[in-house]
Each structure stands twice: as C-alpha cells, then as structure tokens.
Design an enzyme around this catalytic site. Structure first.
Site, mmCIF file in Angstrom:
data_model
loop_
_atom_site.group_PDB
_atom_site.id
_atom_site.type_symbol
_atom_site.label_atom_id
_atom_site.label_comp_id
_atom_site.label_asym_id
_atom_site.label_seq_id
_atom_site.Cartn_x
_atom_site.Cartn_y
_atom_site.Cartn_z
ATOM 1 N N LYS A 162 0.849 -1.194 0.000
ATOM 2 C CA LYS A 162 0.000 0.000 0.000
ATOM 3 C C LYS A 162 0.885 1.245 0.000
ATOM 4 O O LYS A 162 1.586 1.518 0.974
ATOM 5 C CB LYS A 162 -0.919 0.044 1.221
ATOM 6 C CG LYS A 162 -1.950 1.171 1.075
ATOM 7 C CD LYS A 162 -2.594 1.592 2.369
ATOM 8 C CE LYS A 162 -1.785 2.590 3.137
ATOM 9 N NZ LYS A 162 -1.738 3.944 2.548
ATOM 10 N N GLY B 85 7.336 4.521 8.327
ATOM 11 C CA GLY B 85 6.480 5.672 8.599
ATOM 12 C C GLY B 85 6.724 6.196 10.000
ATOM 13 O O GLY B 85 7.821 6.046 10.540
ATOM 14 N N SER B 86 5.693 6.769 10.587
ATOM 15 C CA SER B 86 5.871 7.426 11.883
ATOM 16 C C SER B 86 5.950 6.420 13.025
ATOM 17 O O SER B 86 5.439 5.307 12.932
ATOM 18 C CB SER B 86 4.721 8.396 12.141
ATOM 19 O OG SER B 86 3.566 7.669 12.494
ATOM 20 N N THR B 87 6.604 6.839 14.115
ATOM 21 C CA THR B 87 6.739 5.971 15.274
ATOM 22 C C THR B 87 5.383 5.667 15.900
ATOM 23 O O THR B 87 5.138 4.541 16.349
ATOM 24 C CB THR B 87 7.710 6.598 16.288
ATOM 25 O OG1 THR B 87 9.032 6.540 15.731
ATOM 26 C CG2 THR B 87 7.712 5.852 17.614
ATOM 27 N N GLY C 116 3.808 3.032 13.885
ATOM 28 C CA GLY C 116 4.602 1.817 14.097
ATOM 29 C C GLY C 116 4.228 1.114 15.392
ATOM 30 O O GLY C 116 4.103 -0.112 15.437
ATOM 31 N N GLU D 120 10.518 0.628 10.179
ATOM 32 C CA GLU D 120 11.515 1.688 9.990
ATOM 33 C C GLU D 120 10.775 2.987 10.274
ATOM 34 O O GLU D 120 9.936 3.407 9.482
ATOM 35 C CB GLU D 120 12.082 1.616 8.577
ATOM 36 C CG GLU D 120 13.427 2.282 8.455
ATOM 37 C CD GLU D 120 13.303 3.722 8.048
ATOM 38 O OE1 GLU D 120 13.206 4.557 8.971
ATOM 39 O OE2 GLU D 120 13.275 4.003 6.854
ATOM 40 N N CYS E 70 13.446 10.517 7.257
ATOM 41 C CA CYS E 70 13.420 10.017 8.632
ATOM 42 C C CYS E 70 14.795 10.082 9.275
ATOM 43 O O CYS E 70 14.915 10.229 10.478
ATOM 44 C CB CYS E 70 12.871 8.597 8.674
ATOM 45 S SG CYS E 70 13.561 7.558 7.403
ATOM 46 N N GLU F 231 10.009 14.883 15.943
ATOM 47 C CA GLU F 231 10.380 14.865 14.538
ATOM 48 C C GLU F 231 9.519 15.879 13.789
ATOM 49 O O GLU F 231 8.294 15.798 13.825
ATOM 50 C CB GLU F 231 10.161 13.457 13.973
ATOM 51 C CG GLU F 231 10.651 13.302 12.562
ATOM 52 C CD GLU F 231 10.529 11.857 12.057
ATOM 53 O OE1 GLU F 231 9.539 11.191 12.384
ATOM 54 O OE2 GLU F 231 11.439 11.430 11.338
#
Lengths: 485, 274
Positions: free
Chosen positions: A191, A243-245, A248, A265, A299, A396
C-alpha cells in the site's frame, strides 16, 4: 543570488491516465465499493489523477491473489528464475527512469534533481542488487537452521508480505520493500501512501511489462484504513512498515500474538555533530544536505545540529550564507534545491512545531525567500538557542527546519546526541580519525555518517535503534526480514 | 553420636551481583525450601542494576566476554553434583555446561560472521557491525530447568546485553544455584539478574518497562499472556522474541537466531580521499 533562467524538465514524458484502479492479480481492477480519492501535485494543487481507494474486500482479494501466486508460482520457482524477473524489472526501471523521475516530482513535490539523481538510480540499483540474491540465499550467512524448525538447509520465504510505505521517497521505499521480499521468494501486497500513489501504479505497469506472474506483486491504494485492513488480515505472514513511530507502535500492537514477522523503519531526530577541527565548508554542505535534502522529509534527516561551542559562531555564519543560496520553487526546474512540502497536513504540522519553537524561546531564522502563491511551501529555517527540552529538539518535524545546539566536550556531544527516544542515524564532522571511531562506537544509531551525510546504497543496511524501529533494509541483513531464519 | 544437622540454603534473588531477599519480604515453598517471591519493585530494581551494567559489559572486549562465559562453564562443571541433588539429570548439567562453552566461542566470531564491509557504489568506506541492544528481559522456559535457562541467558549476554530473567516459578532452585555459579565466574554484577516468583507479578512490569530494550517470551506458555506482553512491549518498541508455537528442542544446534534477534546493526560510512 545569481538570476538563473528557468530550466524546467518536460512533463510530456509522463502519460498520466485520468484514473487508476487497484493492481490485483496482474490486472488493474475497480475497488469493490467504487470509492476513490485524488492525488494532487503539491507544488500547484492541481489534480493529477483519480485513484481507487481499496477497502477490506479489496485487500482480501489482493491477499488471496498473493497467496495463490506464492503457493502455485513464485514459491516453487527456482531462485535463478526469480532473479531474472527482478533483473528485468531493474532494467525497465533504468530505461524508463526519466518518466518515473518526473512523475515522482509531480506527485511528491521533490526537486527533479533529487528524483533524477538520487531516487531513481537507487531504485534500479536496489532491484539489481536483490535480484542477484534470489539464487544465493543459502550463502547469505544466516547459519544452520535449528533442527527443530522446518527441515531443509536453505532459508525459506515467509509467504505473503503486507507492506505499507510512506510518501517521502515513494518509489525508493517501494523498492526497499518489494526487491528483497521477491528475491527471498515471498509475494507482496503493497500500500503506497495516499498522497503519493502514482509511481507505484506505474511500477505495476512495469511488472506487467516484465511479464511478472500475476499476483506476485499487488498494489492496493488507499489511506490509513486500507493499511490497517492489510496489516490485520489473517492471510498475511509478514508485515513491513516505514512511517511514523506512532503508527509503528499501533502496528506492533496489532500484530502482537500473531505469527506475523514484523519490521519497522520509523522516525528519527538525528544529531549532526560538528567538531572544532572540521573543515567548515564541507561540514556546512553536509548540514545543508542533512536537513534540506527532500525538504527535510527524511526520517534520517540531521535535524539536530550540535556544534562545538568554540566554532559555533563561525559555522552558523557560514551556514546562513549557504542557506541564502538555496533555490526554492518549481520541483521540475533543474535549478531547484527545495521543492514543495508534500501535503497541506504536513505543512500545518511543520508550522505547529516551528510556532512552538518560537514560543518556547528559540530564535528562528530563514533567508529571504519568496514562496510561490499556490501549493505547499516552507522556507528553509534554523532555530538557535535551542535547549534539549524544547519540542523542536525532541519531536520529529519532518520538514526543512534545523534545531541548533552547542557542546563543549566529545562526552557531552554523545550525551546530547543520544538524549532522544529515536536512534536512526547520526553525523560526525571532524578531521580526527580516532575521534570518529570513538564517537561512532558510542552513538546509539543504526547509521553513522562521518564527514558525509544522507548516503544510501543497496548493499548497506539501514534501520534504527530504540524507537526508530527494528530490522534492517539493504544488504544481506535486509534479506533476514523476509526469510524464516 | 548424633547425626550432623544439615546447614540449609536460603534461596534468594540475584540482583546487581548480590543476593537480596524480595523487598516485599515474601517467599514461597519449593522442594521444601523457601524461595523469594519477587515483587514489581524487585523487577524495577533488577532493571536498574541491568542498565548500570550495560556500559561495562557491552564495552568489554569480545575476548574478555568469551573468557568469562568459558569461566561460567568451568564453575558449572565443578558444581555438577549440586544440580544433580536438585533433581537435574546429570546429562542435562553436562549439556548446559557445553552450551556455555559453545556460546563462549561466539563472542569474537559473531561480529565477523554477522557484520562486515559493504561494497557501496562510491568512494566510501562502509562497515556494518552488530552491537548489543541493551537490557533484555527474559522469561525462562519451565523445562528443562537448567539447560533451558542457560540456553536463553547465554545467547543474550555473550554479545554484550545484560538481562533480567524471570525464572520459571516451578524450577527456581536451579536458577538460584546457577546465580551462585555466575557470581563466582568474574561476571560483573548486574549482567545477569534473576527473579524468582510468579510470572504474572514481575513479567508485565518488565514488558512495560521503558528502560528495557528487548523481551524474550520463550518461557510464556499461555498465548493470551504472550500477546498481552507483546502489546505492552510495543510502547517503547522493544524487540520481541516470541515463544515458538511448536515448542523447543533444547538439545538441538541452537543456530544464530537467539543471538542475532537481540542485536542492532550499526553501519558507519566514511569518504575515501586524499
């Protein structure tokens, strides 16, 4: 600044269709409920194409197609034949690289100089690299298999991989996900991000052109809900996410207790550390590359600059002079250094954090910089007088915004660099070799760039410590995520 | 002449190289011995001890770590009869001793096997090397009491991690006796910390602890508890080693997986030039 005549790359090389379906089982199909969304050019806000929005039913269809292809075709296929398909794909990407680069810049907003010279060469190299692994998995160095596990000496693929990728390097992240998965013998449902689906759909056409067996690669476009349906699907054996933490974390919870192998990641807040003996001009180039490459939508961006106190003034002066030369504007112009922010949502996130930076007492500076009337733009920005407690030093930003801190001793630099829940990358600038290695040993980060920054290569493992995620992409380590080892 | 009255052993926790009782003052009875019933606070204390030991242990040379693990094997060999007296079969003690020897040899070889130079397409020196992830929480398997325990501790610490081990509630005596072996093997205090007691009391604290980097759920047999612990571990994105659904054959060649899943790969780039 010198006046340059505009030098736009022609967009006629891209042949966009008005609308795109989902790529399932080798064909473009309409989504079950017929819904769609628009992908826009963030530099002009013009609609580029209408793209299908996949729902749970479509995801199910794609996972079934991937399962069938895994069991009937791709799993049993000898590695040397899988390799040939991947080499074929690598070659077609090279042949069509200008078309892909222009489309990437249109859909993402990144400067053509970067999509042409960084993204696309790396995409092709990644497929070429992993193609060569497909018939050499026994030699990848994962050791003997514990005898209680599935028998056989050769590492086995996992099955169907669900892959969800971000919008900052759309095609490159696709390559990082699909190339190792296919080389190892898995099939995939991928996706792409909802703001940048177009190069993934062009990649689907490349799969057709390469005669890749149907169902080996499936592309389901959509937003967060589509991704959730994919990750939570019972027929999936492996989940890979970039993507973002925060997302995740949610994915780690969603796959808890399942058989799904997970690699993540995630975000970063990298320290770029400049010592007093560093060559200032080179360091400044590295700082600029570290934070303004791809508008800071990276990132592993060097978003915290740590300068040794004795040279802080000199480095900052030189950095500001260099920043005043950066050209912001049309991503398709070959002179452009800084393109468009990818979306209105991301722009408002950057604004919110920079406003917090100013409100918390840091000093904001940008060079004189005219922003276009339409589209999403943010001028290159630095904050000085930043403390470790400021939000702009902890969160971030994912934009062209640099937070500057200072330090006196190497030990203090290590302490400040590691004072973050993230651990993706770090930079060190010094002429002293022993200090580089001493620092590199102590920095809790997956990639350390010494006297360089933001370098990537398919042979080089990439991935984070701590809350920047787990697993590595690239190199022989990148195969591990897709093998039962 | 009357028969000599035996001197009985008190089985206590092993935290930071010392043998404290549970701060809760509780114990439970196993094989006629009182064993400390660790509390959540004991679990947190053990994490503090494990974290404090990371710098020295991860920073020790691989040669030094290898020698210390080998020393553990030497000490275990000498205490063979003690474990047999606790009901551990003699051949299991031997297998556990041999496992320490096997892992001892990996300390200075794994970085060579698992890392190396990467041939990047440019004038750069590029090297990947594994590093320990940090503090690892380990739920030890119930059986085999000694071999299972050694098989989860040794691969975690040989690479430089420190561990907090929740010993199997049913087999704590072998665990505490192993702690006595470790305490006399030059292993720095805090590298291995052992908690005895009930898993539901200590393990959720470890799984949710923000200063723990990874959790090995090998000894968790209840799938629902395992899933719940994995959810807790997601809060700071701990590396999670799931229990194997098909169980473990502890006599088999262990492979590299237990070591590599508790490692981080660090890649360093540097330009080449004159």
């Amino acid at each position: 600044m010198f006046e340059y005549a505009p030098a736009p790359e022609s967009r006629s090389v891209v042949d966009l269709k008005p609308s795109y379906g989902l790529f399932i089982d080798g064909k473009f199909v309409d989504p079950a409920d017929g819904s769609s969304f628009k992908s826009i050019n963030p530099a002009s806000e013009e609609v580029l194409a209408e793209v299908a929005e996949g729902g749970a039913q479509d995801v199910d269809r794609a996972v079934r197609a991937a399962r069938k292809a895994y069991e009937k075709v791709w799993g049993p296929m000898p590695g040397r034949d899988r390799a040939k398909y991947l080499f074929r794909i690598a070659r077609i990407i090279q042949e069509r690289s200008r078309e892909l680069a222009v489309l990437e810049s249109l859909d993402n907003g990144k400067p053509i100089r970067e999509s042409r010279d960084v993204d696309l060469p790396l995409v092709a190299a990644h497929f070429f690299y992993y193609a060569g692994w497909a018939d050499k998995l026994e030699y990848a160095g994962f050791g003997r298999r514990p005898t209680s596990q599935q028998s056989g000496t050769s590492p086995q693929p996992l099955g169907v991989a669900a892959q969800v990728i971000p919008w900052n390097f759309p095609l490159l992240m696709l390559a990082w996900k699909i190339a190792p998965a296919l080389a190892a013998g898995n099939t995939v449902v991928l996706k792409p991000a909802e703001t940048t689906p177009l190069t993934a759909l062009l990649f689907a056409e490349i799969c057709q052109q390469a005669d890749l067996p149907a169902g080996v690669v499936n592309i389901v476009t959509g937003a967060g809900e589509t991704g959730r349906a994919l990750i939570e699907h019972d027929g999936v054996d492996k989940v890979a996410f970039t993507g973002s933490t925060d997302v995740g974390r949610a994915i780690a919870r969603a796959v808890a207790g399942s058989r799904k192998k997970l690699t993540l990641e995630l975000g970063g807040k990298a320290a770029n550390i400049v010592f007093d003996d560093a060559p200032v001009d080179q360091a400044v180039e590295g700082i600029v590359n570290g934070i303004f490459f791809n508008q800071g939508h990276v990132c592993c961006a060097g978003s915290r600059l740590l300068i040794q106190e004795s040279v802080a003034e000199q480095v900052l002066e030189s950095l500001k002079r260099r920043m005043a030369q950066l050209r912001l504007g049309d991503p398709l112009d070959k002179n452009t250094d800084i393109g468009a922010i990818n979306s209105a949502a991301q722009l408002s996130r950057i604004r919110e954090l920079t406003e917090a930076g100013a409100a918390e007492g840091a000093q904001q500076w940008s060079p004189p910089c005219e922003l276009p009337d339409r589209g999403f733009w943010f001028a290159p920005t630095i904050f000085t007088g930043v403390t470790q407690a400021h939000r702009i030093a902890r969160e971030e930003i994912f934009g062209p915004v640099l937070s500057v801190l200072t330090f006196r001793t190497p030990a203090e630099a290590v302490e400040k660099a590691n004072n973050t829940p993230y651990g993706l990358s770090a930079g060190i600038w010094t002429e002293k070799g022993s200090r580089i290695l001493w620092m590199a040993d102590r920095l809790r980060a997956g990639v350390v760039w010494a006297n360089t920054f933001n370098k990537f290569d398919p042979t080089s493992p990439f991935g984070g410590y701590k809350e920047s995620g787990y697993g590595r992409e690239g190199g022989r380590h990148g195969l591990e995520a897709y093998l039962n080892v | 002449m009357s028969e000599r009255v035996a001197v009985r052993k008190t089985y206590k926790l092993f935290i930071g190289g010392k043998f404290p009782r549970s701060e809760s003052g509780r114990s439970y009875l196993v094989q006629d011995s009182n064993v400390s019933l660790a509390s959540r606070k004991d679990a947190r204390d053990a994490v503090v001890a494990a974290r404090a030991a990371v710098k020295g242990w991860a920073g020790a040379t691989a040669y030094n770590r290898g020698q210390i693990l080998y020393r553990v094997a030497e000490m275990l060999e000498g205490r063979r009869e003690q474990f047999v007296a606790l009901g551990v079969p003699a051949d299991e003690v031997d297998a556990a001793t041999d496992r320490w020897v096997w892992y001892a040899g990996w300390s200075d070889k794994l970085p060579q096997v698992y890392g190396g130079a990467n041939p990047v397409a440019g004038p750069y020196f590029n090297l990947s090397a594994p590093e320990p992830t940090g503090v690892v929480a380990v739920v030890a398997p119930e059986a085999p009491a000694l071999l299972g325990l050694v098989s989860v501790i040794a691969p975690a610490i040989v690479t430089g991690n420190t561990v907090v081990v929740a010993a199997s509630p049913a087999a704590p005596l072998a665990a505490v006796t192993l702690a006595e072996v470790l305490a006399t093997s030059d292993l720095p205090g805090g590298v291995v910390n052992i908690l005895t007691g009930r898993l539901p009391e200590t393990v959720p604290t470890l799984a949710a602890h923000m200063d723990v980097n990874a959790i090995d759920l090998t000894g968790v047999t209840d799938p629902e508890l395992a899933a719940d612990l994995e959810v807790k571990a997601a809060e700071n994105l701990k590396r999670v080693l799931r229990p194997a659904p098909q169980g473990h054959d502890w006599s088999a060649d262990p492979g590299l997986g237990r070591m590599t899943s508790l490692l981080e790969t660090k890649t360093v780039w540097h330009p080449k030039g004159v």
